[in-house]
Motif scaffolding. Structure first.
Motif, PDB file in Angstrom:
ATOM      1  N   ILE A 262       0.841  -1.206   0.000  1.00 18.88           N
ATOM      2  CA  ILE A 262       0.000   0.000   0.000  1.00 18.88           C
ATOM      3  C   ILE A 262       0.874   1.254   0.000  1.00 18.88           C
ATOM      4  CG2 ILE A 262      -1.602   1.367   1.409  1.00 18.88           C
ATOM      5  CD1 ILE A 262      -2.827  -1.375   2.285  1.00 18.88           C
ATOM      6  N   ILE A 263       1.916   1.262   0.824  1.00 15.92           N
ATOM      7  CA  ILE A 263       2.807   2.423   0.888  1.00 15.92           C
ATOM      8  C   ILE A 263       3.495   2.639  -0.455  1.00 15.92           C
ATOM      9  CG2 ILE A 263       4.957   3.294   1.923  1.00 15.92           C
ATOM     10  CD1 ILE A 263       3.981   2.037   4.587  1.00 15.92           C
ATOM     11  N   LYS A 264       3.934   1.559  -1.103  1.00 17.65           N
ATOM     12  CA  LYS A 264       4.608   1.692  -2.398  1.00 17.65           C
ATOM     13  C   LYS A 264       3.660   2.182  -3.490  1.00 17.65           C
ATOM     14  CE  LYS A 264       8.396  -1.454  -1.606  1.00 17.65           C
ATOM     15  NZ  LYS A 264       9.187  -2.568  -2.088  1.00 17.65           N
ATOM     16  N   GLN A 265       2.357   1.944  -3.340  1.00 16.47           N
ATOM     17  CA  GLN A 265       1.378   2.383  -4.333  1.00 16.47           C
ATOM     18  C   GLN A 265       0.949   3.839  -4.134  1.00 16.47           C
ATOM     19  OE1 GLN A 265      -1.792  -0.442  -3.848  1.00 16.47           O
ATOM     20  NE2 GLN A 265      -0.775  -2.011  -5.077  1.00 16.47           N
ATOM     21  N   MET A 266       1.346   4.444  -3.038  1.00 16.83           N
ATOM     22  CA  MET A 266       0.941   5.812  -2.748  1.00 16.83           C
ATOM     23  C   MET A 266       1.662   6.761  -3.704  1.00 16.83           C
ATOM     24  SD  MET A 266       0.768   5.477   1.368  1.00 16.83           S
ATOM     25  CE  MET A 266      -0.080   6.972   1.767  1.00 16.83           C
ATOM     26  N   PRO A 267       1.059   7.928  -3.970  1.00 14.85           N
ATOM     27  CA  PRO A 267       1.681   8.888  -4.908  1.00 14.85           C
ATOM     28  C   PRO A 267       3.115   9.216  -4.506  1.00 14.85           C
ATOM     29  CG  PRO A 267      -0.524   9.609  -4.290  1.00 14.85           C
ATOM     30  CD  PRO A 267      -0.197   8.421  -3.425  1.00 14.85           C
ATOM     31  N   GLN A 268       3.956   9.358  -5.515  1.00 13.64           N
ATOM     32  CA  GLN A 268       5.365   9.646  -5.267  1.00 13.64           C
ATOM     33  C   GLN A 268       5.503  10.935  -4.469  1.00 13.64           C
ATOM     34  OE1 GLN A 268       7.729   9.831  -8.789  1.00 13.64           O
ATOM     35  NE2 GLN A 268       9.639   9.738  -7.681  1.00 13.64           N
ATOM     36  N   GLY A 269       6.348  10.904  -3.462  1.00 12.75           N
ATOM     37  CA  GLY A 269       6.593  12.081  -2.641  1.00 12.75           C
ATOM     38  C   GLY A 269       5.708  12.174  -1.416  1.00 12.75           C
TER      39      GLY A 269
END
Length: 72
Positions: free
Chosen positions: A40-47
């Motif tokens: 889930i964290i890796k899928q969050m918007p960059q930045g």
């Protein structure tokens, strides 16, 4: 769940581990396992979430900790 994670990270001063994030989410009624949380964290918007390595852990593979990014 992404909004809950960002809310938590914005309100802590120090970077936190996946365990600390999981404990917070469980109090909010979510129950992700560690693999699901990392995904889930890796899928969050960059930045929005920054990943760091915890240098205080003496281990061949240092622990990963997270904090709110500049776009959180």
């Amino acid at each position: 769940m992404q909004n809950e994670i960002l809310s938590f990270l914005r309100n802590v001063e120090e970077p936190v581990s996946t365990r600390e994030i999981m404990e917070y989410l469980s109090r909010k009624g979510y129950n992700p396992d560690e693999e699901e949380l990392v995904r889930i964290i890796k899928q969050m918007p960059q930045g929005s979430v920054q990943q760091e390595y915890d240098a205080s852990v003496i281990d061949p593979s240092p622990s990963v900790v997270y904090k709110a990014g500049p776009n959180a």
